[in-house]
Design a protein around this motif. Sequence first.
Motif, PDB file in Angstrom:
ATOM      1  N   GLN A 177      62.374  11.141  42.247  1.00 23.28           N
ATOM      2  CA  GLN A 177      62.419  12.581  42.485  1.00 23.28           C
ATOM      3  C   GLN A 177      62.446  12.836  43.989  1.00 23.28           C
ATOM      4  N   PRO A 178      63.088  13.936  44.384  1.00 19.14           N
ATOM      5  CA  PRO A 178      63.080  14.255  45.818  1.00 19.14           C
ATOM      6  C   PRO A 178      61.675  14.631  46.264  1.00 19.14           C
ATOM      7  N   PRO A 179      61.393  14.453  47.535  1.00 15.13           N
ATOM      8  CA  PRO A 179      60.079  14.853  48.029  1.00 15.13           C
ATOM      9  C   PRO A 179      59.920  16.371  47.979  1.00 15.13           C
ATOM     10  N   ALA A 180      58.694  16.830  47.889  1.00 16.63           N
ATOM     11  CA  ALA A 180      58.429  18.272  47.923  1.00 16.63           C
ATOM     12  C   ALA A 180      58.887  18.811  49.268  1.00 16.63           C
ATOM     13  N   ASN A 181      59.364  20.036  49.254  1.00 20.49           N
ATOM     14  CA  ASN A 181      59.842  20.716  50.465  1.00 20.49           C
ATOM     15  C   ASN A 181      60.986  19.953  51.142  1.00 20.49           C
ATOM     16  N   TYR A 182      61.895  19.456  50.327  1.00 22.50           N
ATOM     17  CA  TYR A 182      63.062  18.749  50.843  1.00 22.50           C
ATOM     18  C   TYR A 182      63.948  19.729  51.605  1.00 22.50           C
ATOM     19  N   GLU A 183      64.356  19.374  52.813  1.00 28.19           N
ATOM     20  CA  GLU A 183      65.126  20.276  53.662  1.00 28.19           C
ATOM     21  C   GLU A 183      66.596  19.872  53.702  1.00 28.19           C
ATOM     22  N   GLU A 203      73.562  46.392  62.294  1.00 29.85           N
ATOM     23  CA  GLU A 203      73.494  45.655  63.560  1.00 29.85           C
ATOM     24  C   GLU A 203      74.236  44.331  63.421  1.00 29.85           C
ATOM     25  N   LYS A 204      75.050  44.013  64.408  1.00 26.16           N
ATOM     26  CA  LYS A 204      75.788  42.750  64.449  1.00 26.16           C
ATOM     27  C   LYS A 204      74.864  41.652  64.972  1.00 26.16           C
ATOM     28  N   LEU A 205      75.053  40.447  64.463  1.00 26.08           N
ATOM     29  CA  LEU A 205      74.241  39.304  64.863  1.00 26.08           C
ATOM     30  C   LEU A 205      75.056  38.048  64.687  1.00 26.08           C
ATOM     31  N   ARG A 206      74.522  36.963  65.155  1.00 28.18           N
ATOM     32  CA  ARG A 206      75.156  35.659  64.971  1.00 28.18           C
ATOM     33  C   ARG A 206      74.251  34.823  64.075  1.00 28.18           C
ATOM     34  N   ALA A 207      74.805  34.367  62.952  1.00 26.23           N
ATOM     35  CA  ALA A 207      74.092  33.426  62.087  1.00 26.23           C
ATOM     36  C   ALA A 207      74.404  32.030  62.629  1.00 26.23           C
ATOM     37  N   LEU A 208      73.378  31.330  63.104  1.00 29.33           N
ATOM     38  CA  LEU A 208      73.572  30.058  63.794  1.00 29.33           C
ATOM     39  C   LEU A 208      73.592  28.860  62.855  1.00 29.33           C
ATOM     40  N   THR A 209      72.615  28.804  61.984  1.00 31.21           N
ATOM     41  CA  THR A 209      72.493  27.703  61.038  1.00 31.21           C
ATOM     42  C   THR A 209      71.512  28.125  59.964  1.00 31.21           C
ATOM     43  N   GLY A 210      71.212  27.222  59.076  1.00 26.01           N
ATOM     44  CA  GLY A 210      70.231  27.504  58.044  1.00 26.01           C
ATOM     45  C   GLY A 210      69.728  26.221  57.421  1.00 26.01           C
ATOM     46  N   VAL A 211      68.723  26.401  56.599  1.00 24.18           N
ATOM     47  CA  VAL A 211      68.158  25.268  55.877  1.00 24.18           C
ATOM     48  C   VAL A 211      67.669  25.787  54.526  1.00 24.18           C
ATOM     49  N   VAL A 212      68.073  25.096  53.477  1.00 25.77           N
ATOM     50  CA  VAL A 212      67.541  25.396  52.152  1.00 25.77           C
ATOM     51  C   VAL A 212      66.384  24.432  51.930  1.00 25.77           C
ATOM     52  N   VAL A 213      65.198  24.993  51.789  1.00 21.51           N
ATOM     53  CA  VAL A 213      64.009  24.188  51.541  1.00 21.51           C
ATOM     54  C   VAL A 213      63.771  24.187  50.032  1.00 21.51           C
ATOM     55  N   THR A 214      63.897  23.014  49.439  1.00 20.60           N
ATOM     56  CA  THR A 214      63.706  22.868  47.998  1.00 20.60           C
ATOM     57  C   THR A 214      62.273  22.467  47.759  1.00 20.60           C
ATOM     58  N   GLU A 215      61.473  23.463  47.381  1.00 15.53           N
ATOM     59  CA  GLU A 215      60.060  23.215  47.112  1.00 15.53           C
ATOM     60  C   GLU A 215      59.894  22.482  45.786  1.00 15.53           C
ATOM     61  N   LYS A 216      60.738  22.856  44.831  1.00 14.58           N
ATOM     62  CA  LYS A 216      60.735  22.195  43.519  1.00 14.58           C
ATOM     63  C   LYS A 216      62.186  22.129  43.062  1.00 14.58           C
ATOM     64  N   ALA A 217      62.695  20.923  42.906  1.00 16.11           N
ATOM     65  CA  ALA A 217      64.091  20.734  42.505  1.00 16.11           C
ATOM     66  C   ALA A 217      64.301  21.136  41.048  1.00 16.11           C
ATOM     67  N   GLY A 218      65.495  21.608  40.761  1.00 20.92           N
ATOM     68  CA  GLY A 218      65.872  21.909  39.381  1.00 20.92           C
ATOM     69  C   GLY A 218      66.181  20.614  38.646  1.00 20.92           C
ATOM     70  N   ILE A 219      65.700  20.499  37.428  1.00 22.50           N
ATOM     71  CA  ILE A 219      65.935  19.289  36.626  1.00 22.50           C
ATOM     72  C   ILE A 219      67.187  19.498  35.790  1.00 22.50           C
ATOM     73  N   VAL A 220      68.165  18.620  35.987  1.00 26.32           N
ATOM     74  CA  VAL A 220      69.427  18.694  35.255  1.00 26.32           C
ATOM     75  C   VAL A 220      69.492  17.490  34.327  1.00 26.32           C
ATOM     76  N   ARG A 221      69.590  17.769  33.028  1.00 29.78           N
ATOM     77  CA  ARG A 221      69.657  16.700  32.031  1.00 29.78           C
ATOM     78  C   ARG A 221      71.121  16.466  31.647  1.00 29.78           C
ATOM     79  N   ILE A 222      71.568  15.271  31.888  1.00 27.73           N
ATOM     80  CA  ILE A 222      72.947  14.909  31.556  1.00 27.73           C
ATOM     81  C   ILE A 222      73.051  14.829  30.031  1.00 27.73           C
TER      82      ILE A 222
END
Length: 182
Positions: free
Chosen positions: A24-30, A71-90
Amino acid sequence: MNKFLAICFGFLICGCPTAKAQEQPPANYENWGVCPFECCEYRDWTASADIPVHESRSDKSPVVFNLHGQEKLRALTGVVVTEKAGIVRINKAVQDGYVKGSEKPQLTFKAGDIVYMLSPLGEGSYLFWYRGKVYTSSIELAAMPGVDGKDAIMTWWKQVENKAGKRGWTTSNNFSNADTCG
């Protein structure tokens, strides 16, 4: 020899901690740089509401500035922090799992295998974790049980910069022009 037997016995009783940790991925995977919907792009955006912008990636950190509607701004970057991953069953045999530079799927799944969704990317594509590695999915995984991500907990932090050059972080989704498809 006794020390060696003690170590082996410890692994038999407790299992191998490194192998379990990779299932499983670690908690708070960035997931840095991910823009988690189809045609999403970090570029010039426009605030569509009043938005507090924090000093760091925490709602408890000080607000360094506020964006106002239109207001106009610049979006520089981002990070999705996965606190709990979704479980996908094949649920059927598929080939999937792409890595940068590869045009062919790297994995062969059978019914019953489990992957962990880290972030949606749009158009039925996801970043997912499987046995210690991150892959990009194709449409093959889009119909699998759990791919809706309802059991996942993810936070998308965006680093933005206002016209005065101040930078900060927000989780707000009240922006226009983030979607290059229109």
